[in-house]
Design a protein around this motif. Structure first.
Motif, PDB file in Angstrom:
ATOM      1  N   MET A  24     -28.009  87.181 -77.690  1.00  0.00           N
ATOM      2  CA  MET A  24     -27.971  88.490 -77.063  1.00  0.00           C
ATOM      3  C   MET A  24     -28.677  88.476 -75.705  1.00  0.00           C
ATOM      4  O   MET A  24     -28.154  89.026 -74.752  1.00  0.00           O
ATOM      5  CB  MET A  24     -28.652  89.533 -77.949  1.00  0.00           C
ATOM      6  N   ILE A  25     -29.867  87.889 -75.683  1.00  0.00           N
ATOM      7  CA  ILE A  25     -30.635  87.868 -74.435  1.00  0.00           C
ATOM      8  C   ILE A  25     -29.897  87.040 -73.391  1.00  0.00           C
ATOM      9  O   ILE A  25     -29.893  87.382 -72.202  1.00  0.00           O
ATOM     10  CB  ILE A  25     -32.059  87.340 -74.694  1.00  0.00           C
ATOM     11  N   THR A  26     -29.234  85.980 -73.823  1.00  0.00           N
ATOM     12  CA  THR A  26     -28.455  85.153 -72.902  1.00  0.00           C
ATOM     13  C   THR A  26     -27.318  85.964 -72.291  1.00  0.00           C
ATOM     14  O   THR A  26     -27.034  85.839 -71.096  1.00  0.00           O
ATOM     15  CB  THR A  26     -27.871  83.929 -73.648  1.00  0.00           C
ATOM     16  N   ILE A  27     -26.687  86.790 -73.073  1.00  0.00           N
ATOM     17  CA  ILE A  27     -25.589  87.625 -72.563  1.00  0.00           C
ATOM     18  C   ILE A  27     -26.121  88.648 -71.558  1.00  0.00           C
ATOM     19  O   ILE A  27     -25.480  88.920 -70.541  1.00  0.00           O
ATOM     20  CB  ILE A  27     -24.848  88.314 -73.732  1.00  0.00           C
ATOM     21  N   ILE A  28     -27.299  89.207 -71.813  1.00  0.00           N
ATOM     22  CA  ILE A  28     -27.904  90.160 -70.881  1.00  0.00           C
ATOM     23  C   ILE A  28     -28.222  89.459 -69.556  1.00  0.00           C
ATOM     24  O   ILE A  28     -27.961  89.998 -68.477  1.00  0.00           O
ATOM     25  CB  ILE A  28     -29.166  90.797 -71.496  1.00  0.00           C
ATOM     26  N   ILE A  29     -28.764  88.244 -69.625  1.00  0.00           N
ATOM     27  CA  ILE A  29     -29.067  87.490 -68.403  1.00  0.00           C
ATOM     28  C   ILE A  29     -27.774  87.160 -67.651  1.00  0.00           C
ATOM     29  O   ILE A  29     -27.715  87.283 -66.421  1.00  0.00           O
ATOM     30  CB  ILE A  29     -29.866  86.215 -68.747  1.00  0.00           C
ATOM     31  N   LEU A  30     -26.743  86.766 -68.373  1.00  0.00           N
ATOM     32  CA  LEU A  30     -25.448  86.503 -67.735  1.00  0.00           C
ATOM     33  C   LEU A  30     -24.874  87.769 -67.086  1.00  0.00           C
ATOM     34  O   LEU A  30     -24.249  87.707 -66.032  1.00  0.00           O
ATOM     35  CB  LEU A  30     -24.459  85.940 -68.754  1.00  0.00           C
ATOM     36  N   GLY A  31     -25.095  88.918 -67.726  1.00  0.00           N
ATOM     37  CA  GLY A  31     -24.666  90.189 -67.126  1.00  0.00           C
ATOM     38  C   GLY A  31     -25.393  90.470 -65.828  1.00  0.00           C
ATOM     39  O   GLY A  31     -24.800  90.939 -64.856  1.00  0.00           O
ATOM     40  N   GLY A  32     -26.701  90.180 -65.795  1.00  0.00           N
ATOM     41  CA  GLY A  32     -27.472  90.352 -64.560  1.00  0.00           C
ATOM     42  C   GLY A  32     -26.985  89.431 -63.457  1.00  0.00           C
ATOM     43  O   GLY A  32     -26.878  89.824 -62.289  1.00  0.00           O
ATOM     44  N   VAL A  33     -26.668  88.190 -63.825  1.00  0.00           N
ATOM     45  CA  VAL A  33     -26.119  87.238 -62.848  1.00  0.00           C
ATOM     46  C   VAL A  33     -24.763  87.730 -62.349  1.00  0.00           C
ATOM     47  O   VAL A  33     -24.449  87.630 -61.154  1.00  0.00           O
ATOM     48  CB  VAL A  33     -26.010  85.827 -63.469  1.00  0.00           C
ATOM     49  N   LEU A  34     -23.961  88.294 -63.245  1.00  0.00           N
ATOM     50  CA  LEU A  34     -22.658  88.828 -62.856  1.00  0.00           C
ATOM     51  C   LEU A  34     -22.802  89.997 -61.875  1.00  0.00           C
ATOM     52  O   LEU A  34     -22.036  90.103 -60.916  1.00  0.00           O
ATOM     53  CB  LEU A  34     -21.885  89.260 -64.099  1.00  0.00           C
ATOM     54  N   VAL A  35     -23.788  90.856 -62.098  1.00  0.00           N
ATOM     55  CA  VAL A  35     -24.043  91.958 -61.159  1.00  0.00           C
ATOM     56  C   VAL A  35     -24.426  91.395 -59.792  1.00  0.00           C
ATOM     57  O   VAL A  35     -23.942  91.856 -58.751  1.00  0.00           O
ATOM     58  CB  VAL A  35     -25.143  92.901 -61.704  1.00  0.00           C
ATOM     59  N   TYR A  36     -25.283  90.375 -59.763  1.00  0.00           N
ATOM     60  CA  TYR A  36     -25.694  89.753 -58.495  1.00  0.00           C
ATOM     61  C   TYR A  36     -24.492  89.128 -57.791  1.00  0.00           C
ATOM     62  O   TYR A  36     -24.341  89.255 -56.569  1.00  0.00           O
ATOM     63  CB  TYR A  36     -26.775  88.705 -58.759  1.00  0.00           C
ATOM     64  N   LEU A  37     -23.632  88.461 -58.547  1.00  0.00           N
ATOM     65  CA  LEU A  37     -22.437  87.864 -57.934  1.00  0.00           C
ATOM     66  C   LEU A  37     -21.500  88.937 -57.381  1.00  0.00           C
ATOM     67  O   LEU A  37     -20.867  88.745 -56.336  1.00  0.00           O
ATOM     68  CB  LEU A  37     -21.707  86.988 -58.960  1.00  0.00           C
ATOM     69  N   THR A  38     -21.415  90.064 -58.063  1.00  0.00           N
ATOM     70  CA  THR A  38     -20.602  91.172 -57.562  1.00  0.00           C
ATOM     71  C   THR A  38     -21.180  91.711 -56.256  1.00  0.00           C
ATOM     72  O   THR A  38     -20.442  92.043 -55.329  1.00  0.00           O
ATOM     73  CB  THR A  38     -20.511  92.296 -58.613  1.00  0.00           C
ATOM     74  N   MET A  39     -22.504  91.791 -56.172  1.00  0.00           N
ATOM     75  CA  MET A  39     -23.141  92.243 -54.926  1.00  0.00           C
ATOM     76  C   MET A  39     -22.820  91.285 -53.784  1.00  0.00           C
ATOM     77  O   MET A  39     -22.495  91.715 -52.673  1.00  0.00           O
ATOM     78  CB  MET A  39     -24.657  92.332 -55.114  1.00  0.00           C
ATOM     79  N   ASN A  40     -22.908  89.983 -54.030  1.00  0.00           N
ATOM     80  CA  ASN A  40     -22.574  89.003 -52.992  1.00  0.00           C
ATOM     81  C   ASN A  40     -21.103  89.065 -52.618  1.00  0.00           C
ATOM     82  O   ASN A  40     -20.750  88.933 -51.449  1.00  0.00           O
ATOM     83  CB  ASN A  40     -22.928  87.585 -53.455  1.00  0.00           C
ATOM     84  N   TYR A  41     -20.244  89.258 -53.598  1.00  0.00           N
ATOM     85  CA  TYR A  41     -18.816  89.381 -53.317  1.00  0.00           C
ATOM     86  C   TYR A  41     -18.544  90.598 -52.441  1.00  0.00           C
ATOM     87  O   TYR A  41     -17.748  90.534 -51.510  1.00  0.00           O
ATOM     88  CB  TYR A  41     -18.041  89.478 -54.634  1.00  0.00           C
ATOM     89  N   ALA A  42     -19.224  91.699 -52.739  1.00  0.00           N
ATOM     90  CA  ALA A  42     -19.063  92.906 -51.931  1.00  0.00           C
ATOM     91  C   ALA A  42     -19.556  92.661 -50.511  1.00  0.00           C
ATOM     92  O   ALA A  42     -18.935  93.085 -49.538  1.00  0.00           O
ATOM     93  CB  ALA A  42     -19.812  94.071 -52.560  1.00  0.00           C
TER      94      ALA A  42
END
Length: 190
Positions: free
Chosen positions: A1-19
């Motif tokens: 579960m915690i790994t999925i939350i960390i991956l979600g945070g990384v995904l948000v950061y990647l979305t910010m960079n993509y934007a």
């Protein structure tokens, strides 16, 4: 579960960079309508145009301040310098941030309510009160995380990138102008 939350945070950061990389500032690359494009042989060597420029007259009380108007609403159709670094996210990015934050907040609330996975889903949501508390908590946390992600993206990723690009464009423009003036001077010395 915690790994999925960390991956979600990384995904948000990647979305910010993509934007940051894909949202272009419309005002930066366009030349305002009141500026003339000059060819190489029309640039004055001693900056006569700058010497002959007049000071802007003070506005009377009847004139309205046009600093907050969009360029198409202004009488002279110009772009103010503070408008050149404004750009914002499109609705697609808002939806992506909301979905990412919904997944992250749902997992965080579940971990908290299940005492870090010590209970099953059935034991965690045994009565209606816990279900309502869980749903409301997810909604509040999703809202907070989404607004925070959008604000960080607009303020730090996009605006800072646009300011850096504008500075680079200005520096490149002055270098081009200086080299063009030298070329013009050398051309007419012969």
């Amino acid at each position: 579960m915690i790994t999925i939350i960390i991956l979600g945070g990384v995904l948000v950061y990647l979305t910010m960079n993509y934007a940051k990389n894909n949202i272009k500032n419309d005002g930066m690359n366009n030349i305002p309508p009141n500026m003339d494009n000059k060819e190489d042989n029309q640039i004055p060597s001693n900056n006569e145009e700058f010497k002959n420029m007049e000071e802007p007259s003070a506005k009377s009380d009847n004139e309205k301040d046009d600093t907050n108007l969009v360029p198409s609403e202004r009488p002279d159709n110009t772009i103010k310098p503070n408008e050149m670094n404004k750009s914002s996210l499109t609705s697609t990015y808002y939806i992506v941030f909301i979905v990412e934050c919904l997944v992250i907040s749902g997992l965080i609330i579940y971990l908290i309510m299940s005492n870090f996975n010590s209970k099953t889903i059935k034991e965690t949501f045994i009565n209606k009160d816990k279900i309502v508390i869980g749903i409301l908590s997810v909604i509040v946390l999703t809202s907070i995380l989404s607004l925070l992600s959008i604000k960080i993206t607009n303020d730090y990723f996009i605006t800072n990138d646009n300011i850096n690009n504008m500075d680079n464009n200005m520096n490149n423009g002055t270098m081009i102008m200086h080299s063009t003036q030298k070329h013009y001077q050398l051309k007419h010395q012969c």
